[in-house]
Design an enzyme around this catalytic site. Sequence first.
Site, mmCIF file in Angstrom:
data_model
loop_
_atom_site.group_PDB
_atom_site.id
_atom_site.type_symbol
_atom_site.label_atom_id
_atom_site.label_comp_id
_atom_site.label_asym_id
_atom_site.label_seq_id
_atom_site.Cartn_x
_atom_site.Cartn_y
_atom_site.Cartn_z
ATOM 1 N N GLY A 35 -10.306 81.445 -62.476
ATOM 2 C CA GLY A 35 -10.643 82.823 -63.262
ATOM 3 C C GLY A 35 -10.466 83.743 -62.257
ATOM 4 O O GLY A 35 -10.098 83.752 -61.304
ATOM 5 N N LEU A 36 -10.692 84.962 -63.072
ATOM 6 C CA LEU A 36 -10.301 86.459 -61.938
ATOM 7 C C LEU A 36 -11.336 86.545 -60.993
ATOM 8 O O LEU A 36 -12.480 85.862 -61.086
ATOM 9 C CB LEU A 36 -10.299 87.384 -63.258
ATOM 10 C CG LEU A 36 -9.578 87.640 -64.227
ATOM 11 C CD1 LEU A 36 -9.836 88.635 -65.199
ATOM 12 C CD2 LEU A 36 -8.084 87.731 -63.579
ATOM 13 N N SER A 37 -10.973 87.281 -59.971
ATOM 14 C CA SER A 37 -12.291 87.759 -59.246
ATOM 15 C C SER A 37 -13.158 88.310 -59.877
ATOM 16 O O SER A 37 -13.133 89.131 -60.464
ATOM 17 C CB SER A 37 -11.320 88.736 -57.975
ATOM 18 O OG SER A 37 -12.219 88.988 -57.077
ATOM 19 N N GLY A 38 -14.255 87.966 -59.422
ATOM 20 C CA GLY A 38 -15.654 88.465 -60.079
ATOM 21 C C GLY A 38 -15.922 87.610 -61.179
ATOM 22 O O GLY A 38 -16.904 88.278 -62.109
ATOM 23 N N GLY A 40 -17.113 84.921 -61.574
ATOM 24 C CA GLY A 40 -18.438 84.080 -61.170
ATOM 25 C C GLY A 40 -18.209 82.768 -60.687
ATOM 26 O O GLY A 40 -19.031 81.803 -60.334
ATOM 27 N N LYS A 41 -16.924 82.598 -59.840
ATOM 28 C CA LYS A 41 -16.726 81.409 -59.458
ATOM 29 C C LYS A 41 -17.659 80.823 -58.299
ATOM 30 O O LYS A 41 -18.065 79.676 -58.384
ATOM 31 C CB LYS A 41 -15.143 81.131 -58.967
ATOM 32 C CG LYS A 41 -14.198 81.524 -60.205
ATOM 33 C CD LYS A 41 -12.718 81.427 -59.745
ATOM 34 C CE LYS A 41 -12.240 82.510 -58.770
ATOM 35 N NZ LYS A 41 -12.516 83.785 -59.072
ATOM 36 N N SER A 42 -17.858 81.727 -57.252
ATOM 37 C CA SER A 42 -18.537 81.395 -56.134
ATOM 38 C C SER A 42 -19.986 81.210 -56.509
ATOM 39 O O SER A 42 -20.753 80.340 -56.123
ATOM 40 C CB SER A 42 -18.453 82.496 -55.036
ATOM 41 O OG SER A 42 -17.112 82.550 -54.815
ATOM 42 N N SER A 109 -6.477 80.798 -58.618
ATOM 43 C CA SER A 109 -5.471 79.834 -58.868
ATOM 44 C C SER A 109 -4.949 80.377 -60.165
ATOM 45 O O SER A 109 -5.096 79.719 -61.160
ATOM 46 C CB SER A 109 -6.258 78.452 -58.799
ATOM 47 O OG SER A 109 -7.101 78.245 -59.594
HETATM 48 P P1 ADP Z 1 -15.611 85.235 -57.963
HETATM 49 O O1 ADP Z 1 -15.928 83.994 -57.128
HETATM 50 O O2 ADP Z 1 -15.315 84.473 -59.143
HETATM 51 O O3 ADP Z 1 -14.660 86.167 -57.501
HETATM 52 P P2 ADP Z 1 -18.266 86.002 -57.459
HETATM 53 O O4 ADP Z 1 -19.182 84.797 -57.957
HETATM 54 O O5 ADP Z 1 -18.142 86.037 -56.183
HETATM 55 O O6 ADP Z 1 -17.007 85.979 -58.241
HETATM 56 O O7 ADP Z 1 -18.992 87.159 -58.124
HETATM 57 C C1 ADP Z 1 -19.495 87.377 -59.521
HETATM 58 C C2 ADP Z 1 -20.581 88.539 -59.561
HETATM 59 O O8 ADP Z 1 -20.832 88.839 -61.027
HETATM 60 C C3 ADP Z 1 -21.758 88.281 -58.768
HETATM 61 O O9 ADP Z 1 -22.094 89.205 -58.265
HETATM 62 C C4 ADP Z 1 -22.587 87.626 -59.863
HETATM 63 O O10 ADP Z 1 -23.871 87.928 -59.602
HETATM 64 C C5 ADP Z 1 -22.279 88.633 -61.203
HETATM 65 N N1 ADP Z 1 -22.465 87.970 -62.275
HETATM 66 C C6 ADP Z 1 -22.863 88.645 -63.354
HETATM 67 N N2 ADP Z 1 -22.984 87.888 -64.566
HETATM 68 C C7 ADP Z 1 -22.690 86.792 -64.235
HETATM 69 C C8 ADP Z 1 -22.292 85.635 -65.103
HETATM 70 N N3 ADP Z 1 -22.655 85.391 -66.113
HETATM 71 N N4 ADP Z 1 -21.776 84.244 -64.401
HETATM 72 C C9 ADP Z 1 -21.349 84.507 -62.841
HETATM 73 N N5 ADP Z 1 -21.550 85.846 -62.256
HETATM 74 C C10 ADP Z 1 -22.155 86.830 -62.936
#
Ligand code: ADP
EC number: 2.7.1.25
Length: 207
Positions: A35-38, A40-42, A109
């Site tokens: 999925g996109l950056s942000g 929620g993957k991590s 990815s």
């Molecule tokens: P990624 O690894 O995809 O780049 P991150 O997990 O680092 O994303 O960041 C996602 C951000 O969005 C975090 O700050 C998280 O707290 C926030 N967030 C808000 N709502 C959600 C949700 N429903 N699921 C996952 N993350 C969320």
Amino acid sequence: MGQPLPFLQRFHGEVTACDRMQMFHHKPVTIWLTGLSGAGKSTIAFELERQLASLGHASYVLDGDNIRHGLASDLGFDKKDRRENIRRVAHVAQLMNDAGLIVIAALISPMREDRAMAREIVGPGNFIETYLAASVDACARRDPKGLYAKARAGEIASFTGVSAPYEIPSDPELKIDTAMSTPAESVAHIFSYLRDKCLMDTDCTVP
Ligand code: ADP
């Protein structure tokens, strides 16, 4: 990439995949979060790992950002390097699955063919492609690392969703809309899948 040398042989240990499944109480699969950056993957990966550990399951997160500090520190973000990054992580995931661990890979990815390559390396029967869906705008509103702001200001090149493509998975095992569900709900969704497919003993709890 180099080809295996012709004189190299494979050695096979005596501990079988079955032995390891009995030891660990789960089938060692790779849950591949894309999925996109942000998106929620991590967040979801580490919460899933925490919950699996609390039930006594051995799992490990291969997080894209963390991997780039070591295993992939020589790689950038062009198409070729992203593919190489995914190839390396997929091989590590396959080795960890072989060792009996559940792997949670958290990588943008973005390209379908690179995810298909990862599936082949890990083994199609062990690969759970999990698409964390969230629009660019939703991710940019979260912008946990301030990257969208930088990318939109032209300070980061080849940023997925802004100046580089993301190809939506056409047939993932799981799709979770993270704009509509909380991280806890997303993790519960993945647990339901693992249980429905009988990939883990539901009663496994290590005292
Ligand atoms: P990624 O690894 O995809 O780049 P991150 O997990 O680092 O994303 O960041 C996602 C951000 O969005 C975090 O700050 C998280 O707290 C926030 N967030 C808000 N709502 C959600 C949700 N429903 N699921 C996952 N993350 C969320």
